[in-house]
Design an enzyme around this catalytic site. Structure first.
Site, PDB file in Angstrom:
ATOM      1  N   TRP A 102       0.859  -0.983  -0.025  1.00  0.00           N
ATOM      2  CA  TRP A 102       0.106  -0.074   0.007  1.00  0.00           C
ATOM      3  C   TRP A 102       0.818   1.204  -0.121  1.00  0.00           C
ATOM      4  O   TRP A 102       0.631   2.222  -0.842  1.00  0.00           O
ATOM      5  CB  TRP A 102      -0.971   0.074   1.055  1.00  0.00           C
ATOM      6  CG  TRP A 102      -2.006  -1.023   1.210  1.00  0.00           C
ATOM      7  CD1 TRP A 102      -2.025  -1.992   1.895  1.00  0.00           C
ATOM      8  CD2 TRP A 102      -3.127  -1.400   0.010  1.00  0.00           C
ATOM      9  NE1 TRP A 102      -3.078  -3.159   1.552  1.00  0.00           N
ATOM     10  CE2 TRP A 102      -3.739  -2.673   0.436  1.00  0.00           C
ATOM     11  CE3 TRP A 102      -3.304  -0.516  -1.112  1.00  0.00           C
ATOM     12  CZ2 TRP A 102      -4.502  -2.865  -0.471  1.00  0.00           C
ATOM     13  CZ3 TRP A 102      -4.439  -0.942  -1.931  1.00  0.00           C
ATOM     14  CH2 TRP A 102      -5.162  -2.194  -1.774  1.00  0.00           C
ATOM     15  N   ASP A 169      -1.173   6.763   6.691  1.00  0.00           N
ATOM     16  CA  ASP A 169      -2.231   5.809   6.166  1.00  0.00           C
ATOM     17  C   ASP A 169      -2.402   4.850   7.382  1.00  0.00           C
ATOM     18  O   ASP A 169      -1.711   4.042   7.648  1.00  0.00           O
ATOM     19  CB  ASP A 169      -1.872   5.178   4.887  1.00  0.00           C
ATOM     20  CG  ASP A 169      -2.807   3.968   4.370  1.00  0.00           C
ATOM     21  OD1 ASP A 169      -3.844   3.780   5.041  1.00  0.00           O
ATOM     22  OD2 ASP A 169      -2.547   3.411   3.301  1.00  0.00           O
ATOM     23  N   LYS A 193     -11.475  -1.774   7.192  1.00  0.00           N
ATOM     24  CA  LYS A 193     -10.603  -2.580   7.908  1.00  0.00           C
ATOM     25  C   LYS A 193     -10.933  -2.710   9.361  1.00  0.00           C
ATOM     26  O   LYS A 193     -10.942  -3.706   9.959  1.00  0.00           O
ATOM     27  CB  LYS A 193      -9.319  -2.028   7.595  1.00  0.00           C
ATOM     28  CG  LYS A 193      -8.690  -1.864   6.438  1.00  0.00           C
ATOM     29  CD  LYS A 193      -8.276  -3.307   5.636  1.00  0.00           C
ATOM     30  CE  LYS A 193      -8.161  -3.517   4.068  1.00  0.00           C
ATOM     31  NZ  LYS A 193      -7.230  -2.303   3.488  1.00  0.00           N
TER      32      LYS A 193
END
Ligand SMILES: *Cc1c(COP(=O)(O)O)cnc(C)c1O
Length: 356
Positions: A102, A169, A193
């Site tokens: 990511w 993030d 998530k």
């Protein structure tokens, strides 16, 4: 039978969030209307948005500190480009830590906007550890890092001290542990998530860092415009925001982030202890960087996979296979995962040891 859901995302949510959001689909606040059919400008939904935005800042300890919380659409992936669009100057530069898939996806987008310095990378070791001891250029417009690497199962335990704006993030560990959130200038997290269903992304911004990069930003990508519109610049993902609010309230009722963290630590310890004790298993990530959210592990002898897979499926466990780039297994033990479910998995691992 309800399964023990170890999926990395979209993922398990508290049962009461499922129950209450199901009820709101049928009849929201006894209004005779479904949450799916009401106007986002209605009094009832504006109240949901306002409460969710305020509760985020409350839980993160950021009330009255110049921060704004937004619920946007487009996933965490859209933030990969909104961050440079809003923070990187024309001919400016940004600094990134490459700690996983990511993180590298975020780097790819930043490169479209200007010079992107990778301060350190663990890519050569398949991202099994968090790089440390790097320097952040003092003239960078911001530094971007990923607090938890969902795929590889590593987690930053500390964050660099720097004078440049800090962007993180936190998609896969937001609200899971108590850290000083005021060290960050932007925090973002896809809801699916650890907070809610897919469809919305939480963005927490220190307002003073905006409006300084001299770029003309398209309206939908402009954080300042979303703040001005109180996160209602266009129709927000109404249902995802509502279900996220239910999760935030659940966290608050549990005693906030510190209480949730205590449970998360207990769950992670239970599972890692078994991985380390049981000769049939080994951890995939560097021990000191192990994630408390995504526990990655392998069989020491892959020939046992068929037996193990059959056993955990029979025990009602779901979503355990690891990401294809790591292999093995990944147990995502997000906030809503009860310790009883972790015990079920540990029992299966011990049963495998006895059966072999
Ligand atoms: C899942 C994930 C993303 C991507 O989220 P989307 O909402 O699917 O765009 C980004 N960063 C991290 C750390 C993730 O775990």
């Amino acid at each position: 039978m309800k399964k023990h859901n170890y999926s990395a995302g979209p993922c398990i949510l508290p049962q009461e969030v499922f129950d209450k959001s199901a009820q709101a689909i049928l009849d929201f606040n006894n209004s005779g209307l479904s949450i799916l059919e009401i106007s986002h400008r209605s009094k009832d939904f504006v109240a949901v948005m306002d409460e969710a935005r305020a509760l985020v800042l409350n839980l993160l300890g950021l009330e009255g500190k110049g921060y704004q919380a937004l619920f946007l659409a487009g996933g965490a992936s859209l933030e990969f480009l909104m961050v440079p669009y809003n923070l990187m100057k024309e001919n400016g530069k940004a600094a990134y830590l490459d700690s996983g898939t990511w993180a590298s996806a975020a780097i790819k987008e930043a490169k479209l906007f200007g010079e992107t310095v990778i301060v350190a990378s663990s890519k050569e070791d398949n991202y099994t550890y968090i790089p440390k001891g790097y320097e952040i250029p003092a003239d960078a417009d911001y530094f971007h890092c990923t607090s938890n690497n969902t795929i590889f199962g590593t987690q930053m335990k500390t964050f660099p001290k720097t004078n440049v704006p800090l962007v993180c993030d936190m998609s896969s560990d937001i609200f899971s542990r108590d850290i000083d959130f005021s060290q960050f200038d932007i925090i973002y997290a896809g809801a699916q998530k650890n907070m809610g269903p897919a469809g919305t992304t939480l963005v927490v911004i220190k307002e003073e860092i905006l409006g300084k990069n001299g770029r003309t930003i398209p309206s939908m990508l402009d954080y300042a415009k979303h703040i001005k519109a109180e996160s209602m610049f266009n129709t927000p993902p109404v249902f995802s925001v509502y279900a996220s609010l239910l999760t935030l309230k659940w966290i608050k009722e549990k005693g906030g982030i510190p209480a949730v963290e205590k449970l998360n630590n207990a769950k992670a310890e239970l599972l890692y202890n078994e991985i380390d004790r049981n000769p049939l298993f080994k951890g995939a990530a560097n021990v000191e960087d192990r994630s408390n959210m995504n526990v990655t592990f392998l069989l020491t002898n892959p020939e046992h996979a068929e037996t193990f897979d059959k056993m955990w499926k029979e025990a009602g466990v779901s979503g355990l296979p690891g990401h294809r780039s790591v292999g093995g297994y990944r147990a995502s033990i997000y906030n809503a995962m009860p310790i009883e479910s972790v015990q079920v998995l540990v029992d299966v691992m011990q049963a495998l040891e006895k059966a072999i």
